[in-house]
Structure formats: C-alpha cells, structure tokens
Write a protein that holds these residues in place. Sequence first.
Motif, PDB file in Angstrom:
ATOM      1  N   MET A   1       0.916  -1.215  -0.165  1.00 38.51           N
ATOM      2  CA  MET A   1      -0.077   0.024  -0.090  1.00 38.51           C
ATOM      3  C   MET A   1       0.841   1.404   0.068  1.00 38.51           C
ATOM      4  O   MET A   1       1.885   1.335   0.572  1.00 38.51           O
ATOM      5  CB  MET A   1      -0.981  -0.135   1.229  1.00 38.51           C
ATOM      6  N   PRO A  51      -6.357   2.688  -5.757  1.00 40.64           N
ATOM      7  CA  PRO A  51      -6.803   2.536  -7.110  1.00 40.64           C
ATOM      8  C   PRO A  51      -8.235   2.917  -7.389  1.00 40.64           C
ATOM      9  O   PRO A  51      -8.771   3.530  -8.246  1.00 40.64           O
ATOM     10  CB  PRO A  51      -6.528   0.888  -7.269  1.00 40.64           C
ATOM     11  N   LEU A  52      -9.034   2.425  -6.153  1.00 41.58           N
ATOM     12  CA  LEU A  52     -10.499   2.783  -6.413  1.00 41.58           C
ATOM     13  C   LEU A  52     -10.792   4.576  -6.538  1.00 41.58           C
ATOM     14  O   LEU A  52     -11.581   4.589  -7.313  1.00 41.58           O
ATOM     15  CB  LEU A  52     -11.274   2.168  -5.058  1.00 41.58           C
ATOM     16  N   ALA A  55      -9.755   5.468 -10.033  1.00 36.79           N
ATOM     17  CA  ALA A  55     -10.581   5.089 -10.869  1.00 36.79           C
ATOM     18  C   ALA A  55     -12.122   6.019 -10.640  1.00 36.79           C
ATOM     19  O   ALA A  55     -12.527   6.437 -11.874  1.00 36.79           O
ATOM     20  CB  ALA A  55     -11.235   3.577 -10.585  1.00 36.79           C
ATOM     21  N   LEU A  56     -12.413   6.349  -9.751  1.00 40.43           N
ATOM     22  CA  LEU A  56     -13.675   7.018  -9.388  1.00 40.43           C
ATOM     23  C   LEU A  56     -13.259   8.403 -10.001  1.00 40.43           C
ATOM     24  O   LEU A  56     -14.037   9.184 -10.891  1.00 40.43           O
ATOM     25  CB  LEU A  56     -14.009   7.359  -8.171  1.00 40.43           C
ATOM     26  N   ALA A  59     -13.222   8.148 -13.588  1.00 43.30           N
ATOM     27  CA  ALA A  59     -14.553   8.167 -14.231  1.00 43.30           C
ATOM     28  C   ALA A  59     -15.400   9.302 -14.225  1.00 43.30           C
ATOM     29  O   ALA A  59     -16.208   9.791 -15.206  1.00 43.30           O
ATOM     30  CB  ALA A  59     -15.371   7.016 -13.372  1.00 43.30           C
ATOM     31  N   TRP A  63     -17.081  11.586 -17.342  1.00 42.73           N
ATOM     32  CA  TRP A  63     -18.548  11.723 -17.416  1.00 42.73           C
ATOM     33  C   TRP A  63     -18.765  13.334 -17.483  1.00 42.73           C
ATOM     34  O   TRP A  63     -19.427  13.709 -18.360  1.00 42.73           O
ATOM     35  CB  TRP A  63     -19.187  11.430 -16.113  1.00 42.73           C
ATOM     36  N   VAL A  64     -17.827  14.090 -16.856  1.00 41.86           N
ATOM     37  CA  VAL A  64     -17.907  15.543 -17.241  1.00 41.86           C
ATOM     38  C   VAL A  64     -17.373  15.845 -18.356  1.00 41.86           C
ATOM     39  O   VAL A  64     -18.107  16.705 -19.139  1.00 41.86           O
ATOM     40  CB  VAL A  64     -16.721  16.271 -15.885  1.00 41.86           C
ATOM     41  N   GLY A  76     -20.952   7.344 -21.355  1.00 42.81           N
ATOM     42  CA  GLY A  76     -20.410   6.624 -20.533  1.00 42.81           C
ATOM     43  C   GLY A  76     -19.079   6.006 -21.067  1.00 42.81           C
ATOM     44  O   GLY A  76     -18.205   5.265 -20.100  1.00 42.81           O
ATOM     45  N   GLY A  77     -18.906   6.053 -22.308  1.00 37.18           N
ATOM     46  CA  GLY A  77     -17.747   5.451 -23.079  1.00 37.18           C
ATOM     47  C   GLY A  77     -16.481   5.967 -22.692  1.00 37.18           C
ATOM     48  O   GLY A  77     -15.604   5.214 -22.184  1.00 37.18           O
ATOM     49  N   ALA A  79     -15.752   7.424 -19.820  1.00 32.42           N
ATOM     50  CA  ALA A  79     -15.579   7.012 -18.484  1.00 32.42           C
ATOM     51  C   ALA A  79     -15.113   5.810 -18.158  1.00 32.42           C
ATOM     52  O   ALA A  79     -13.970   5.488 -17.639  1.00 32.42           O
ATOM     53  CB  ALA A  79     -16.850   7.121 -17.609  1.00 32.42           C
ATOM     54  N   LEU A  80     -15.452   4.723 -18.989  1.00 32.67           N
ATOM     55  CA  LEU A  80     -15.074   3.421 -18.860  1.00 32.67           C
ATOM     56  C   LEU A  80     -13.722   3.303 -19.444  1.00 32.67           C
ATOM     57  O   LEU A  80     -12.857   2.675 -18.709  1.00 32.67           O
ATOM     58  CB  LEU A  80     -16.112   2.539 -19.603  1.00 32.67           C
ATOM     59  N   MET A  83     -11.149   4.823 -16.777  1.00 36.05           N
ATOM     60  CA  MET A  83     -10.974   3.876 -15.597  1.00 36.05           C
ATOM     61  C   MET A  83     -10.037   2.959 -15.785  1.00 36.05           C
ATOM     62  O   MET A  83      -9.063   2.599 -15.252  1.00 36.05           O
ATOM     63  CB  MET A  83     -12.288   3.145 -15.155  1.00 36.05           C
ATOM     64  N   ILE A  84     -10.342   2.218 -17.222  1.00 34.93           N
ATOM     65  CA  ILE A  84      -9.536   1.139 -17.526  1.00 34.93           C
ATOM     66  C   ILE A  84      -7.951   1.733 -17.723  1.00 34.93           C
ATOM     67  O   ILE A  84      -6.956   0.976 -17.255  1.00 34.93           O
ATOM     68  CB  ILE A  84      -9.878   0.721 -19.025  1.00 34.93           C
ATOM     69  N   LEU A  87      -6.157   2.556 -14.338  1.00 37.49           N
ATOM     70  CA  LEU A  87      -5.826   1.297 -13.501  1.00 37.49           C
ATOM     71  C   LEU A  87      -4.628   0.666 -13.952  1.00 37.49           C
ATOM     72  O   LEU A  87      -3.848   0.407 -13.401  1.00 37.49           O
ATOM     73  CB  LEU A  87      -7.117   0.451 -13.453  1.00 37.49           C
TER      74      LEU A  87
ATOM     75  N   ARG B  14     -12.375  -2.935  -2.013  1.00 39.19           N
ATOM     76  CA  ARG B  14     -11.862  -2.297  -2.738  1.00 39.19           C
ATOM     77  C   ARG B  14     -11.762  -2.813  -4.211  1.00 39.19           C
ATOM     78  O   ARG B  14     -12.342  -2.323  -5.457  1.00 39.19           O
ATOM     79  CB  ARG B  14     -10.518  -1.519  -2.445  1.00 39.19           C
ATOM     80  N   ALA B  17     -15.057  -3.221  -5.418  1.00 40.73           N
ATOM     81  CA  ALA B  17     -15.904  -1.882  -5.874  1.00 40.73           C
ATOM     82  C   ALA B  17     -15.399  -1.681  -7.284  1.00 40.73           C
ATOM     83  O   ALA B  17     -16.298  -1.200  -8.074  1.00 40.73           O
ATOM     84  CB  ALA B  17     -15.563  -0.917  -4.889  1.00 40.73           C
ATOM     85  N   ILE B  18     -14.164  -1.590  -7.466  1.00 40.10           N
ATOM     86  CA  ILE B  18     -13.497  -1.509  -8.906  1.00 40.10           C
ATOM     87  C   ILE B  18     -14.065  -2.311  -9.894  1.00 40.10           C
ATOM     88  O   ILE B  18     -14.489  -1.836 -10.793  1.00 40.10           O
ATOM     89  CB  ILE B  18     -11.810  -1.594  -8.816  1.00 40.10           C
ATOM     90  N   LEU B  21     -17.589  -1.238 -10.256  1.00 45.04           N
ATOM     91  CA  LEU B  21     -17.556   0.105 -11.180  1.00 45.04           C
ATOM     92  C   LEU B  21     -17.308  -0.198 -12.589  1.00 45.04           C
ATOM     93  O   LEU B  21     -18.077   0.444 -13.588  1.00 45.04           O
ATOM     94  CB  LEU B  21     -16.410   0.905 -10.743  1.00 45.04           C
ATOM     95  N   LEU B  22     -16.294  -1.051 -12.957  1.00 45.49           N
ATOM     96  CA  LEU B  22     -16.091  -1.328 -14.339  1.00 45.49           C
ATOM     97  C   LEU B  22     -17.315  -2.059 -15.147  1.00 45.49           C
ATOM     98  O   LEU B  22     -17.819  -1.642 -16.194  1.00 45.49           O
ATOM     99  CB  LEU B  22     -15.003  -2.163 -14.678  1.00 45.49           C
ATOM    100  N   HIS B  25     -20.222   0.296 -15.586  1.00 44.87           N
ATOM    101  CA  HIS B  25     -20.131   1.254 -16.917  1.00 44.87           C
ATOM    102  C   HIS B  25     -20.379   0.257 -17.943  1.00 44.87           C
ATOM    103  O   HIS B  25     -20.971   0.969 -19.153  1.00 44.87           O
ATOM    104  CB  HIS B  25     -18.652   1.635 -16.762  1.00 44.87           C
ATOM    105  N   TRP B  28     -24.010  -0.377 -18.569  1.00 41.73           N
ATOM    106  CA  TRP B  28     -24.522   0.990 -18.906  1.00 41.73           C
ATOM    107  C   TRP B  28     -24.213   1.187 -20.566  1.00 41.73           C
ATOM    108  O   TRP B  28     -25.175   1.648 -21.183  1.00 41.73           O
ATOM    109  CB  TRP B  28     -23.876   2.122 -18.337  1.00 41.73           C
ATOM    110  N   ILE B  29     -23.175   1.002 -20.844  1.00 44.20           N
ATOM    111  CA  ILE B  29     -22.975   1.248 -22.430  1.00 44.20           C
ATOM    112  C   ILE B  29     -23.479  -0.003 -23.032  1.00 44.20           C
ATOM    113  O   ILE B  29     -24.158   0.725 -24.150  1.00 44.20           O
ATOM    114  CB  ILE B  29     -21.311   0.933 -22.526  1.00 44.20           C
ATOM    115  N   TRP B  39     -28.214  14.612 -17.377  1.00 42.59           N
ATOM    116  CA  TRP B  39     -27.051  14.976 -17.124  1.00 42.59           C
ATOM    117  C   TRP B  39     -26.387  16.056 -17.864  1.00 42.59           C
ATOM    118  O   TRP B  39     -25.625  17.116 -17.300  1.00 42.59           O
ATOM    119  CB  TRP B  39     -25.990  13.737 -17.263  1.00 42.59           C
ATOM    120  N   LEU B  43     -24.930  20.046 -16.697  1.00 43.19           N
ATOM    121  CA  LEU B  43     -23.685  20.534 -17.031  1.00 43.19           C
ATOM    122  C   LEU B  43     -23.611  21.379 -18.010  1.00 43.19           C
ATOM    123  O   LEU B  43     -22.863  22.397 -17.860  1.00 43.19           O
ATOM    124  CB  LEU B  43     -22.897  19.251 -17.680  1.00 43.19           C
TER     125      LEU B  43
END
Lengths: 160, 291
Positions: A1, A51-52, A55-56, A59, A63-64, A76-77, A79-80, A83-84, A87, B14, B17-18, B21-22, B25, B28-29, B39, B43
């Motif tokens: 860690m 890492p969480l 990733a957040l 993401a 999104w923004v 969403g594309g 953001a995904l 994240m990938i 990571l 964790r 959760a990751i 999350l993946l 998404h 969702w896609i 959304w 914005l």
Amino acid sequence: MIQRSASVSLQRVLLAVLCLGAIHQTAPWPGIQAVFHVLLALGLAPEFRSPLGGALWAAAAGWVMEGSLRMYPHMGGTALANMIVCLLMTWTLSHWPPLSLRHYWIRLGAFAVVHLLLVHGAVLLAAGAHGWGTGPAWTLLLLPLWGTLAFRLYLPHHRD
Amino acid sequence: MRPRPWGWNSSGRRRWAILLLLLGHAFWIFMGRGDSGHWQRMLGVLSAPSRAVSTRWMDWRRNRAEKVENLDRAAEDLKRLRGRVASLETAALRNAGKIREADEAIRLLGLKKLLPLEFKAARIVANVRKAPFGGMIIDQGEDLGLVQDQGVICTDGVVGRIWSVGKRHASVLPLDAHNASTAVMLERSRATGVLQGVEPGQAEIRYVGSQELVQVNEAVYTSGLDNVFPRGLLVGYVSAVHAEDVELRIEVSLAAPLDRLNLVLILPPSPGMELQLPGTPESKPGTGASK
C-alpha cells in the motif's frame, strides 16, 4: 500500500477538483479540454492513495467531459475507458516505476495513445460514430508540459 | 496468515468496488442506452460562464478578423487610389500647358467676338523680353500678311506692337521695352501722354502736365493717337505719381502678364477706330483689355 501524508492527499484532491472544473469550463475549447482530461485521467488519478479513488476520479473526468461536450446521445464510454487506462497506469507505475522524466513522458505518450483508442472504441460502442477532433493532437503536443507537471508535483509511486 | 485478495477485507472490498464500477459502466454502455439528457442539461447550465466567455472570445476574433480584412482592403484601395492620383497628376502636368493655352484661346475668342475688328491670332514661341533689346517672337510673319507697327493685345491688356516681320516669324516690341512708345490716356482726367518702358512690367507716362490730377490705381488706356491701337484698350494702372517741374512722371503697372503669355491677338494695321470707353470709375485690375 502506498503511504502518503494527509496534506499531500488533500493537495491532490484539490488539484483533481480544479482539473475537473477546468475540464468542464473549457468545453468551448476542445483542444485545451482534452489536455486537462488526459492530465486528470493519466497524470493525477493514478497517483491517488487507492486504485478505487483513482478510478472514481478518472470516471468523473470522463462523465464531465462527455456531459460538457453534449455531443453523444448515450454517455459513459469515456468514463469506462478512463477507468481502464487509469488502472493500467496505476499498475505499471507500481510495478515499473519510471526512472527519469523522459521515461515518464514516453510512458505517458504510449498510454495517451492507448487511452485515445480506447475512448473512441468505447464511445463508438456506446454512442455510435463520432468525430475525433483536434484534442489528441493537442494532448500529444503538450505532453512535455502536462507530463512534467504530473511528474514533479505529484510524486510518482517510486519516489515515496 | 495472508489475507485473500478477493475476500471481504478492505483490500478485497476495494477490488470488488472497482470491478463493480467497471462492470456497471460496461453494462450501462451495452445495455443501458438510457437518456443522458438530464446530466447534459445540468452540465450545460453549469458551463454557462465558460460558454459566455467563449462567445465573447469568438466574437472578438471575428470582429478582429473583419477589421484586419477591412484594413487590408482599405490599404489596397489606398494603394490603388494613390497610383491613380499619381497617374492623374502626371496627366494633369502633361496637359497643363495645353489647358492653359486652351483657356487663353477661349478668352481670346471672347475678346475677338467682343471687339468689332479683324484680329489675327498668333502664338508666342520665344520670350526674351528681359534680355537687352529683347522682345517676343510670334509664329506668324509675312505669310499671314503681318506688317510693322501692328498692335498686339491679349485678354488682359495691351502687349506691344510688331517691331519687325520675317517670313514666318515676327518680333514684338513689348510695352515695357525702353524704346517702346505708346500713346495713352488716363481714365479720369482724359489727359493724354506717351507711355515708355522702364523695367519688366513697369512703364511710365511722359508729357502729362503737372496741373493734371492723377490718382494711384487709376486705369490707363490707349488713346488711339499713335494709329497703332484704337482708343480705349487697357494698358495698366497708375502705381505712383511724381510731380516734376512742368510735367508729372506717372509710373504704370502694366495689365498684361507679359511673362506668361502664350497666345496673342494682332490688331489690323492702322485700325483708326475709336472704341467706347466705359464711364464707370469702379474698374479693377484684370477685368479685361477692352472697356
């Protein structure tokens, strides 16, 4: 860690928030927005304590970015993809820390290209065909700038 | 004991959760295809300041581009106009002599119509008036039937008389030559005298009695007594009056611009005609050769 001080983490969070705001507010200038977006996804997010968390943040940047562009019918594309790539970057930084700034630049450049392809692939799946724009060119062109910023201000893993 | 990576501990949670999350998404896609309008609208509202700045920025760039384009266009127009002005100035300079001569010819034509005499027109080809025994050379001579002592006038006044005649040229003795004598009279007193040249543009009247009352700026006309000029042609204006023993010495500024003459009219020999003198005393310089 990875162990870091609370002030460094707080500083990183504040900078990530600023970067997120910059992504949102620079929507009228897509070139600059792309640079902020990649800086957050590849430069700042992989450096978070967990890492969480990274990733957040990645993401959130995706999104923004998509939300401010208001171009895609289904989001969403990005953001995904963020994240990938975040990571993957986290994993490579923890296993193979960069030895110098130049190595870090090269790695960032490679991940920027992977990120670009992944983002467009994910957006293609999510929203269909779309324009690429000049964002990637700006990103690669200004890599020495934002790469150096990420390297010097936020201390990669191997420096802890 | 080493904790399991995907167990229910902090590290494992964790990881889960990751993964969630993946997968979320990805779900969702591929599956979601939901409406993202809320959304995007949110914005969009938040990005209003940056869009306003962007609009101003684009307006400023567009206005600046328009100004630069207008400036370039104005510079091109200015360059073209400067070239055109230069060419027009060159043409005007080239034609200035012709225009001046044409104006003079028009005025001479008017004078010719005004006076009931048979004139002959001539162009001055050389003006050596200021040289010793110099004069003016005109481009007409015996071929036009010119003879000695024909009067020469222009629109502004009397010029002189023909001194000698060649086959195709003739010389003119101007009024301001030292050896020139012309019978003249004063406008108010009607006193007569003889005008003799003194210096370029200047002459003086001799043989006017000291009892005559002569005023400065008084007009001087030909008297017709020399049988060269008819009575009443403008000669000049009195510039100074000096009283001597028995006569006045009256200085006269000649009315005709002898230095700038191009075209002249030649009076018939011995015109012997009396022209009507005007009775108005308000005559001013440059109002014409004939009154």
